[in-house]
Design a protein around this motif. Structure first.
Motif, mmCIF file in Angstrom:
data_model
loop_
_atom_site.group_PDB
_atom_site.id
_atom_site.type_symbol
_atom_site.label_atom_id
_atom_site.label_comp_id
_atom_site.label_asym_id
_atom_site.label_seq_id
_atom_site.Cartn_x
_atom_site.Cartn_y
_atom_site.Cartn_z
ATOM 1 N N ALA A 130 -3.464 25.655 18.617
ATOM 2 C CA ALA A 130 -3.683 24.911 17.375
ATOM 3 C C ALA A 130 -2.463 25.034 16.454
ATOM 4 C CB ALA A 130 -4.946 25.422 16.680
ATOM 5 N N TRP A 131 -1.930 26.255 16.330
ATOM 6 C CA TRP A 131 -0.768 26.464 15.447
ATOM 7 C C TRP A 131 0.453 25.729 15.995
ATOM 8 C CZ3 TRP A 131 4.199 28.268 15.501
ATOM 9 C CH2 TRP A 131 4.775 28.568 14.266
ATOM 10 N N LEU A 132 0.663 25.798 17.309
ATOM 11 C CA LEU A 132 1.832 25.174 17.923
ATOM 12 C C LEU A 132 1.742 23.650 17.880
ATOM 13 C CD1 LEU A 132 2.251 27.616 20.940
ATOM 14 C CD2 LEU A 132 3.894 27.284 19.079
ATOM 15 N N GLU A 133 0.529 23.119 18.021
ATOM 16 C CA GLU A 133 0.375 21.665 17.924
ATOM 17 C C GLU A 133 0.731 21.186 16.523
ATOM 18 O OE1 GLU A 133 -2.817 18.122 19.041
ATOM 19 O OE2 GLU A 133 -3.487 20.211 18.952
ATOM 20 N N GLN A 134 0.289 21.939 15.532
ATOM 21 C CA GLN A 134 0.631 21.564 14.160
ATOM 22 C C GLN A 134 2.134 21.703 13.921
ATOM 23 O OE1 GLN A 134 -1.860 20.363 12.062
ATOM 24 N NE2 GLN A 134 -0.051 19.644 10.942
ATOM 25 N N TYR A 135 2.719 22.746 14.477
ATOM 26 C CA TYR A 135 4.175 22.950 14.341
ATOM 27 C C TYR A 135 4.923 21.789 15.004
ATOM 28 C CZ TYR A 135 8.778 25.172 14.712
ATOM 29 O OH TYR A 135 10.120 25.444 14.618
ATOM 30 N N PHE A 136 4.438 21.373 16.157
ATOM 31 C CA PHE A 136 5.063 20.251 16.857
ATOM 32 C C PHE A 136 5.026 18.990 15.997
ATOM 33 C CE2 PHE A 136 4.516 16.481 19.552
ATOM 34 C CZ PHE A 136 5.699 16.526 20.288
ATOM 35 N N ARG A 137 3.883 18.709 15.418
ATOM 36 C CA ARG A 137 3.733 17.469 14.646
ATOM 37 C C ARG A 137 4.514 17.516 13.325
ATOM 38 N NH1 ARG A 137 -2.717 16.377 15.942
ATOM 39 N NH2 ARG A 137 -2.351 15.573 18.052
ATOM 40 N N ASP A 138 4.643 18.734 12.746
ATOM 41 C CA ASP A 138 5.331 18.850 11.456
ATOM 42 C C ASP A 138 6.847 18.995 11.617
ATOM 43 O OD1 ASP A 138 2.878 18.733 10.239
ATOM 44 O OD2 ASP A 138 2.734 20.893 9.867
ATOM 45 N N GLU A 139 7.297 19.760 12.596
ATOM 46 C CA GLU A 139 8.695 20.174 12.662
ATOM 47 C C GLU A 139 9.486 19.553 13.812
ATOM 48 O OE1 GLU A 139 9.992 22.021 10.350
ATOM 49 O OE2 GLU A 139 8.122 22.488 9.306
ATOM 50 N N ILE A 140 8.797 19.115 14.853
ATOM 51 C CA ILE A 140 9.517 18.670 16.045
ATOM 52 C C ILE A 140 9.405 17.166 16.246
ATOM 53 C CG2 ILE A 140 9.685 18.895 18.559
ATOM 54 C CD1 ILE A 140 8.662 21.767 18.274
ATOM 55 N N GLN A 141 8.193 16.671 16.324
ATOM 56 C CA GLN A 141 7.963 15.263 16.650
ATOM 57 C C GLN A 141 8.717 14.292 15.729
ATOM 58 O OE1 GLN A 141 3.839 14.138 16.639
ATOM 59 N NE2 GLN A 141 4.194 12.254 17.795
ATOM 60 N N PRO A 142 8.784 14.552 14.404
ATOM 61 C CA PRO A 142 9.442 13.558 13.537
ATOM 62 C C PRO A 142 10.920 13.326 13.845
ATOM 63 C CG PRO A 142 8.060 15.037 12.244
ATOM 64 C CD PRO A 142 8.126 15.617 13.619
ATOM 65 N N PHE A 181 10.464 6.266 33.996
ATOM 66 C CA PHE A 181 11.111 7.478 33.487
ATOM 67 C C PHE A 181 11.489 7.300 32.019
ATOM 68 C CE2 PHE A 181 12.917 8.207 37.993
ATOM 69 C CZ PHE A 181 11.809 8.955 38.360
ATOM 70 N N ALA A 182 11.519 8.416 31.324
ATOM 71 C CA ALA A 182 12.051 8.453 29.963
ATOM 72 C C ALA A 182 12.900 9.710 29.821
ATOM 73 C CB ALA A 182 10.930 8.451 28.934
ATOM 74 N N ILE A 183 13.855 9.633 28.894
ATOM 75 C CA ILE A 183 14.715 10.775 28.600
ATOM 76 C C ILE A 183 14.481 11.194 27.162
ATOM 77 C CG2 ILE A 183 17.098 11.592 28.362
ATOM 78 C CD1 ILE A 183 16.256 11.209 31.250
ATOM 79 N N LEU A 184 14.367 12.486 26.961
ATOM 80 C CA LEU A 184 14.156 13.039 25.631
ATOM 81 C C LEU A 184 15.208 14.120 25.387
ATOM 82 C CD1 LEU A 184 12.405 13.352 23.071
ATOM 83 C CD2 LEU A 184 11.026 15.000 24.354
ATOM 84 N N PHE A 218 3.051 19.020 24.491
ATOM 85 C CA PHE A 218 2.611 17.931 23.623
ATOM 86 C C PHE A 218 3.418 16.656 23.836
ATOM 87 C CE2 PHE A 218 1.860 21.993 21.358
ATOM 88 C CZ PHE A 218 0.471 21.997 21.436
ATOM 89 N N ALA A 219 4.007 16.523 24.994
ATOM 90 C CA ALA A 219 4.792 15.319 25.294
ATOM 91 C C ALA A 219 3.936 14.063 25.258
ATOM 92 C CB ALA A 219 5.465 15.469 26.665
ATOM 93 N N ASP A 220 2.637 14.183 25.539
ATOM 94 C CA ASP A 220 1.748 13.014 25.518
ATOM 95 C C ASP A 220 1.796 12.296 24.168
ATOM 96 O OD1 ASP A 220 1.032 13.617 28.051
ATOM 97 O OD2 ASP A 220 -1.017 14.250 27.612
ATOM 98 N N ASP A 221 1.976 13.077 23.086
ATOM 99 C CA ASP A 221 1.975 12.476 21.752
ATOM 100 C C ASP A 221 3.171 11.561 21.525
ATOM 101 O OD1 ASP A 221 -0.225 14.035 21.426
ATOM 102 O OD2 ASP A 221 0.546 15.235 19.768
ATOM 103 N N LEU A 222 4.206 11.706 22.360
ATOM 104 C CA LEU A 222 5.418 10.906 22.186
ATOM 105 C C LEU A 222 5.331 9.569 22.914
ATOM 106 C CD1 LEU A 222 7.992 13.797 22.783
ATOM 107 C CD2 LEU A 222 7.370 12.786 20.575
#
Length: 693
Positions: A130-142, A181-184, A218-222
């Motif tokens: 739960a904490w890491l998912e929130q961290y991903f959405r706040d700090e990484i995904q954007p 394929f996708a590249i990130l 959490f790559a699915d969110d992308l």
């Protein structure tokens, strides 16, 4: 009739690239040494990874370029560039496999025992997730920008050594297309190791998660609406050597500043991919990067091990780190002493990091504020982006003193910092020059001209290492402070040559490259040979970072054959083969790998009992002796000579951190018999010269 030995035979020389890999292997062995504190062992693993990166960026890239332009490989071992690359691939793959084995089978389990855990996804609790998912959405995904590959989104040009992911997907995108394929690419601003908050850890423990694990989870969110079949990390290493034609450019500063923008996009030389990546995707990446299979590395862990170095500062466990120490000072050289007065009485020898670099900084600061000082001249090779020495030079220039600085803009991987320093000094009114076209200025010289009793007196600092406060705490180096008249004249003449491009100055005491240093050292070796042939004791001790230059190796072979005892203390590359019957039986080669990076360059010649000791900025390589501006200076004080000779003998008796080279090019731990006292040169010097806390 005696058989004449061909001392130029390729059989008598080791390959320099493989020798460099062996040095990196010795660094890695520190990560396996139980006597080394655990977080420092992790550091050694990271250092071995960083070293290997640079090896590919420079050495492997250079070999590939040689093949492409048809330039023959001219090292003394006569191995072709193609064969060198083949042998490198074999040894480098062994080294990489060992690195990840050390991480997964040694260090991570030991860290876990100490409550320092790097949590893979299967170990995440629901609270972790739960904490890491929130961290991903706040700090990484954007700040992520995934690129689905199609004709309008081709495979991107990836930054050198950046963390990337290849993602395989099923389903149609928003435009009804099938994207396989996708590249990130993970931006460099993102930390590669994320620390979990204390409330999610057991008391007194530290829990971490790799950035790659979070992105995998959490790559699915992308990729909304797509099914992620796989997500695998990879990294591309590129040629990072700057290609600058110094003969064709009219403004070296502007040319290097422009070239730096292209460094991250040089030709591909290595491809690292997660070990569990499917073969189809491995082949796809290999084709996109035009990479030969020999330079593809499948790794079981993060593709950039050096990022684990962050744990050292994030974990507050002093018991798992080297004991801190306070650098010492020579007797009489306190921070309050007037250094010019002291140097009128005697020379001062500094031995870093056991002794502080601060006296050198104090000398420049005193010179900057002293109304009797008229001029300051200095060479800068690696100094650091923030430097108290540069600040003092700026202050001196603002104070109306003549300040001349020779900056080597082409100091590899420090070019950007040096460009900024050059601009800062120029803005302050200092005279800034960039050395000699075609010759790097690697000499470490400081000259202060002071008016005393209506006469000019010169004060000098000469060193084996850079004017860099931070590295002076981790590199071993000597520095000589002197007011010797003839040495002062020599250094002054060298500065005049560097700035005026005049003729070769006549030296009273110094040897200097690219003019008389090479021949001067050969002459001293030949003198030892003559002593041995006359029945006198003859002994040579050399301590350098690298020994490659064929004429120098040839001279050591001749000395060994004549009966001269030759002790070589070589930190890194050594292409001489010791212990060859009839050739090098009197030569021993050893290297020290310890807490500090051995960096001193010292030369001892017994000279029939009239000892000579020299120190300098040059290693025994072609580039240093023939294609760089270097200095080598005598240590004339008997008191200081004895100090250095005692230091050398200490290194020669080290039986805890020393490695001995065999004729096969491999290193073995220095032998220690049962009952022998354990001797560590670095630890002994710490006890003698510094204070451990």
């Amino acid at each position: 009739m005696e058989t004449q030995i061909d001392l130029n035979s390729s059989d008598l020389y080791l390959n320099r690239e493989l020798s460099l890999l062996e040095f990196n292997w010795r660094v890695l062995q520190q990560a396996l040494d139980p006597s080394v504190p655990l977080l420092e062992r992790l550091n050694y693993l990271c250092i071995s990874s960083t070293n290997l990166d640079e090896f590919f960026e420079v050495r492997v890239a250079g070999l590939i370029q040689q093949i492409e332009i048809g330039d023959p490989y001219l090292e003394a071992d006569q191995i072709s560039a193609q064969e060198a690359l083949r042998l490198i691939s074999i040894r480098a793959h062994e080294l990489v496999d060992e690195q990840y084995s050390v991480l997964n089978n040694e260090l991570l389990p030991l860290l876990e025992q100490e409550g320092i855990k790097v949590l893979p996804r299967p170990m995440w609790t629901s609270e972790h997730s739960a904490w890491l998912e929130q961290y991903f959405r706040d700090e990484i995904q954007p700040i992520l920008s995934p690129i689905g590959l199609d004709s309008s989104h081709p495979f991107p040009r990836l930054l050198n050594k950046s963390l990337n992911f290849i993602v395989s997907m099923d389903g149609k995108d928003a435009f009804g297309r099938n994207i396989g394929f996708a590249i990130l690419q993970a931006p460099r601003a993102l930390p590669r190791v994320i620390q979990l908050p204390p409330e999610l850890c057991e008391p007194g423990q530290y829990h971490f998660v790799f950035l790659s694990s979070i992105i995998h989870a959490f790559a699915d969110d992308l990729f909304f609406g797509m099914k992620i079949k796989g997500c695998y990390q990879f990294r591309v290493t590129r040629n990072s050597d700057l290609a600058i034609d110094t003969e064709e450019t009219s403004d070296l500063l502007a040319t290097i500043a422009d070239e730096l923008t292209h460094r991250n996009y040089g030709d591909e030389v290595r491809l690292e991919i997660a070990h569990n990546c499917p073969e189809e995707m491995v082949n796809f990446l290999r084709d996109q990067c035009a990479m030969h299979q020999d330079n593809v590395y499948l790794v079981n862990g993060p593709v950039n091990l050096s990022r684990l170095q962050a744990l050292h500062s994030m974990v507050e466990r002093s018991d798992l780190k080297f004991k801190p120490f306070t650098q010492g000072r020579p007797n009489g050289l306190t921070s309050e002493v007037e250094i010019f007065g002291l140097l009128k009485q005697k020379d001062v020898l500094l031995h870093h990091p056991f002794q502080s670099f601060t006296p050198v900084i104090d000398l420049i600061k005193q010179a900057a504020s002293d109304s009797s000082v008229l001029a300051i001249k200095q060479t800068l090779y690696r100094t650091g982006a923030v430097s108290p020495i540069v600040d003092a030079l700026v202050a001196a220039a603002h104070g109306g003193k003549e300040v001349t600085v020779v900056i080597e803009l082409r100091a590899r991987f420090d070019e950007e910092a040096n460009v900024a320093l050059a601009s800062k000094l120029q803005q302050a009114g200092a005279h800034v020059v960039y050395g000699i076209v075609g010759y790097k200025t690697h000499a470490k010289m400081l000259l202060i001209l002071r008016r005393e009793n209506n006469k000019l007196r010169r004060y000098v600092h000469l060193g084996t290492g850079n004017y860099h406060r931070s590295t002076s705490r981790i590199y071993t180096d000597y520095g000589l402070l002197t007011s010797d008249k003839q040495i002062g004249e020599d250094v002054n003449n060298l500065f005049i040559q560097l700035t005026s491009l005049g003729k070769i100055p006549k030296m009273h005491k110094l040897m200097h490259a690219p003019f008389n240093l090479h021949q001067g050292l050969l002459d001293k070796i030949n003198r030892e040979i003559a002593h041995a042939e006359a029945g006198k004791n003859a002994h040579i001790i050399v301590k350098v970072n690298a020994l490659v230059e064929p004429e120098m190796i040839n001279a050591f072979y001749r000395a060994s054959i004549a009966g001269v005892k030759v002790d070589l203390i070589v930190r890194g590359i050594c292409t001489l083969k010791p212990g060859v019957a009839g050739v090098s039986e009197n030569i021993q080669v050893r290297g020290i790998i310890g807490r500090f990076l051995e960096h001193t360059r010292v030369f001892y010649f017994e000279n029939g009992g009239d000892f000579e000791v020299w120190a300098g900025s040059a290693d025994l390589m072609k580039r240093n002796l023939l294609r760089r501006v270097e200095t080598c200076f005598p240590i004339e004080s008997k008191r200081l000579q004895k100090r250095i000779i005692d230091d050398l003998n200490l290194y020669l008796t080290d039986n805890t951190q020393a490695w001995v080279l065999s004729a096969d090019g491999r290193y073995r731990r220095a032998p220690r018999n049962e009952g022998d006292a354990m001797i560590s040169a670095q630890n002994t010097l710490l006890e003698q010269l510094a204070k451990t806390n």
